[in-house]
Design a protein around this motif. Sequence first.
Motif, PDB file in Angstrom:
ATOM      1  N   ALA A  42     -26.817  78.735 135.241  1.00 39.46           N
ATOM      2  CA  ALA A  42     -28.205  79.491 134.789  1.00 39.46           C
ATOM      3  C   ALA A  42     -28.258  79.000 133.413  1.00 39.46           C
ATOM      4  CB  ALA A  42     -27.982  80.687 135.412  1.00 39.46           C
ATOM      5  N   ASP A  43     -27.154  79.493 132.387  1.00 43.60           N
ATOM      6  CA  ASP A  43     -27.352  79.807 131.132  1.00 43.60           C
ATOM      7  C   ASP A  43     -27.703  78.409 130.893  1.00 43.60           C
ATOM      8  OD1 ASP A  43     -26.354  82.090 131.346  1.00 43.60           O
ATOM      9  OD2 ASP A  43     -24.326  81.304 131.269  1.00 43.60           O
ATOM     10  N   LEU A  44     -27.339  77.331 131.314  1.00 46.53           N
ATOM     11  CA  LEU A  44     -27.438  75.977 130.740  1.00 46.53           C
ATOM     12  C   LEU A  44     -29.512  75.789 131.184  1.00 46.53           C
ATOM     13  CD1 LEU A  44     -27.087  73.095 129.939  1.00 46.53           C
ATOM     14  CD2 LEU A  44     -27.024  72.234 132.029  1.00 46.53           C
ATOM     15  N   ILE A  45     -29.626  75.668 132.105  1.00 41.34           N
ATOM     16  CA  ILE A  45     -31.874  75.705 132.583  1.00 41.34           C
ATOM     17  C   ILE A  45     -31.989  77.020 131.190  1.00 41.34           C
ATOM     18  CG2 ILE A  45     -33.157  76.613 133.702  1.00 41.34           C
ATOM     19  CD1 ILE A  45     -31.421  76.615 136.356  1.00 41.34           C
ATOM     20  N   LYS A  46     -31.555  78.180 130.925  1.00 40.49           N
ATOM     21  CA  LYS A  46     -32.139  79.291 130.014  1.00 40.49           C
ATOM     22  C   LYS A  46     -32.114  78.381 128.364  1.00 40.49           C
ATOM     23  CE  LYS A  46     -31.768  83.193 132.458  1.00 40.49           C
ATOM     24  NZ  LYS A  46     -30.341  85.038 132.553  1.00 40.49           N
ATOM     25  N   THR A  47     -31.103  77.929 127.861  1.00 46.40           N
ATOM     26  CA  THR A  47     -31.022  77.781 127.193  1.00 46.40           C
ATOM     27  C   THR A  47     -31.852  76.637 126.784  1.00 46.40           C
ATOM     28  OG1 THR A  47     -28.576  78.484 126.751  1.00 46.40           O
ATOM     29  CG2 THR A  47     -29.377  75.831 125.239  1.00 46.40           C
ATOM     30  N   ARG A  48     -31.812  75.637 127.920  1.00 43.78           N
ATOM     31  CA  ARG A  48     -33.531  74.206 127.706  1.00 43.78           C
ATOM     32  C   ARG A  48     -34.510  74.834 127.310  1.00 43.78           C
ATOM     33  NH1 ARG A  48     -31.191  70.011 132.819  1.00 43.78           N
ATOM     34  NH2 ARG A  48     -29.343  69.200 131.586  1.00 43.78           N
ATOM     35  N   GLU A  49     -34.999  75.707 128.525  1.00 42.30           N
ATOM     36  CA  GLU A  49     -36.578  76.394 128.107  1.00 42.30           C
ATOM     37  C   GLU A  49     -36.561  76.870 126.618  1.00 42.30           C
ATOM     38  OE1 GLU A  49     -36.968  79.505 131.548  1.00 42.30           O
ATOM     39  OE2 GLU A  49     -36.880  77.950 132.863  1.00 42.30           O
ATOM     40  N   GLU A  50     -35.723  77.688 126.421  1.00 38.28           N
ATOM     41  CA  GLU A  50     -36.033  78.767 125.212  1.00 38.28           C
ATOM     42  C   GLU A  50     -35.626  77.583 123.751  1.00 38.28           C
ATOM     43  OE1 GLU A  50     -35.992  81.186 121.551  1.00 38.28           O
ATOM     44  OE2 GLU A  50     -35.600  81.302 124.323  1.00 38.28           O
ATOM     45  N   LEU A  51     -35.392  76.181 124.059  1.00 38.53           N
ATOM     46  CA  LEU A  51     -35.069  75.036 123.015  1.00 38.53           C
ATOM     47  C   LEU A  51     -36.077  74.394 122.866  1.00 38.53           C
ATOM     48  CD1 LEU A  51     -33.011  73.465 121.155  1.00 38.53           C
ATOM     49  CD2 LEU A  51     -32.402  71.832 123.011  1.00 38.53           C
ATOM     50  N   ARG A 111     -39.083  75.815 123.963  1.00 39.44           N
ATOM     51  CA  ARG A 111     -39.861  76.963 123.360  1.00 39.44           C
ATOM     52  C   ARG A 111     -39.750  76.893 121.514  1.00 39.44           C
ATOM     53  NH1 ARG A 111     -40.390  81.894 121.146  1.00 39.44           N
ATOM     54  NH2 ARG A 111     -37.550  81.784 121.607  1.00 39.44           N
ATOM     55  N   MET A 112     -38.999  76.510 121.396  1.00 40.69           N
ATOM     56  CA  MET A 112     -38.627  76.994 119.846  1.00 40.69           C
ATOM     57  C   MET A 112     -38.984  75.109 119.237  1.00 40.69           C
ATOM     58  SD  MET A 112     -34.463  78.947 119.841  1.00 40.69           S
ATOM     59  CE  MET A 112     -35.132  78.490 118.073  1.00 40.69           C
ATOM     60  N   LYS A 113     -38.871  73.718 119.708  1.00 42.64           N
ATOM     61  CA  LYS A 113     -39.518  73.037 119.473  1.00 42.64           C
ATOM     62  C   LYS A 113     -41.462  72.922 119.054  1.00 42.64           C
ATOM     63  CE  LYS A 113     -35.591  69.689 120.263  1.00 42.64           C
ATOM     64  NZ  LYS A 113     -34.889  68.297 121.349  1.00 42.64           N
ATOM     65  N   ALA A 114     -40.903  73.479 120.228  1.00 39.64           N
ATOM     66  CA  ALA A 114     -42.744  73.377 119.889  1.00 39.64           C
ATOM     67  C   ALA A 114     -43.245  74.566 119.097  1.00 39.64           C
ATOM     68  CB  ALA A 114     -43.804  73.726 121.650  1.00 39.64           C
ATOM     69  N   GLU A 115     -42.434  75.711 118.414  1.00 38.21           N
ATOM     70  CA  GLU A 115     -42.961  76.551 117.980  1.00 38.21           C
ATOM     71  C   GLU A 115     -43.149  76.353 116.707  1.00 38.21           C
ATOM     72  OE1 GLU A 115     -41.625  80.529 118.397  1.00 38.21           O
ATOM     73  OE2 GLU A 115     -42.974  80.604 120.496  1.00 38.21           O
ATOM     74  N   TYR A 116     -42.289  75.725 116.277  1.00 35.56           N
ATOM     75  CA  TYR A 116     -41.539  75.415 115.037  1.00 35.56           C
ATOM     76  C   TYR A 116     -41.175  73.914 114.698  1.00 35.56           C
ATOM     77  CZ  TYR A 116     -39.723  80.526 114.857  1.00 35.56           C
ATOM     78  OH  TYR A 116     -39.675  81.564 114.966  1.00 35.56           O
ATOM     79  N   SER A 117     -42.438  72.698 114.783  1.00 38.75           N
ATOM     80  CA  SER A 117     -42.343  71.699 114.790  1.00 38.75           C
ATOM     81  C   SER A 117     -42.325  71.417 113.230  1.00 38.75           C
ATOM     82  CB  SER A 117     -42.843  70.962 116.040  1.00 38.75           C
ATOM     83  OG  SER A 117     -44.367  71.291 115.873  1.00 38.75           O
ATOM     84  N   ASP A 118     -43.910  72.111 113.103  1.00 35.23           N
ATOM     85  CA  ASP A 118     -44.444  71.822 111.747  1.00 35.23           C
ATOM     86  C   ASP A 118     -44.198  72.741 110.499  1.00 35.23           C
ATOM     87  OD1 ASP A 118     -46.434  70.067 112.791  1.00 35.23           O
ATOM     88  OD2 ASP A 118     -47.850  71.643 113.176  1.00 35.23           O
TER      89      ASP A 118
END
Length: 320
Positions: A240-249, A251-258
């Motif tokens: 469960a923690d692995l799934i949450k970590t992947r989702e958070e990662l 999301r951050m790549k999408a938001e802070y790509s630029d």
Amino acid sequence: MPLGFNVKHDRINLQDDTIQRSEESQEANTGAASVKPTARKLCWNGSSYIYAYPGRRPQLLIHLEGYVNQELQTLNSKEPKFQELKLQVYSDVFGIFIKEFKTYRSLLSAIKKEYETTLGYQQDQIKELEPLRCHLRLVTEECDRKIQARWAEEKTEIAALKSEKQQLQKDIKAMREKEKAMQTVVDRLQTELTKQYLLYREECDARKLLIWQLNEERTGLVKKEHTAETEQLALKICRADLIKTREELNRMKAEYSDVVPRLNWDTLEQSHKQTLSQLKMLQADFNQLKSEYDILLELTKNNNMQNKRQELITVSVANL
């Protein structure tokens, strides 16, 4: 003044008058007195009673010395007022001596009177101090008695203190011996206590080790029972923690790509500031060089103009 002295004094006065009249008659007959400095000093011819000749003493001196010796022999040195009687004899003789010298009589009388006044004042002072002397003697005797009594008391106290000191020294010696014996006992007890403490520590450590081993064995049995269930539960939680970590990662790549990283931004900003400061310095150097170049260019033009004028003047002068 003693009666014998009065009689002798009258005889001396009669002799003085006779000698003085004989001297006056001789001076009237012979005229002025002749002085012989080589034979005698301050002596007149024809006078042997007051003044001395070489090798001869005056009669006045002989009579006065005889009177002094005779009067002193009559005095008893053991009398209470011996010194006063002796002084009285010399005072009378000095009075007769003063009367024989009329020229110095006033000065010698003043000297004698001053001595007698001073002597009387000293005697009065002695009489006034006599009670104090007696009182001082009494006080001294009383102080001596007190000192002797105090000394006797101090001797007694000193003897008592000495005996007490000896007793205290004996007590101190006994206490020191007792202290040494007690110190020996204490050292022996400390050694025994150290041995007992070491044995206790070893036994305590052995018990702790045994208890720890028992606890470990109990814990091992419990762990063996719950190991399977615990591992399955832990695996579910990790998934469960692995799934949450992947989702958070994602999301951050999408938001802070630029977005530029903070470290890169700080490095670029610092390099930009350094470039600006260098540009300002170079601009200032360029401006200074330009101003110097303009000044040199102006000076060169002026020099060329002056040289041309000088050449024209030289040419015109040469043509003339």
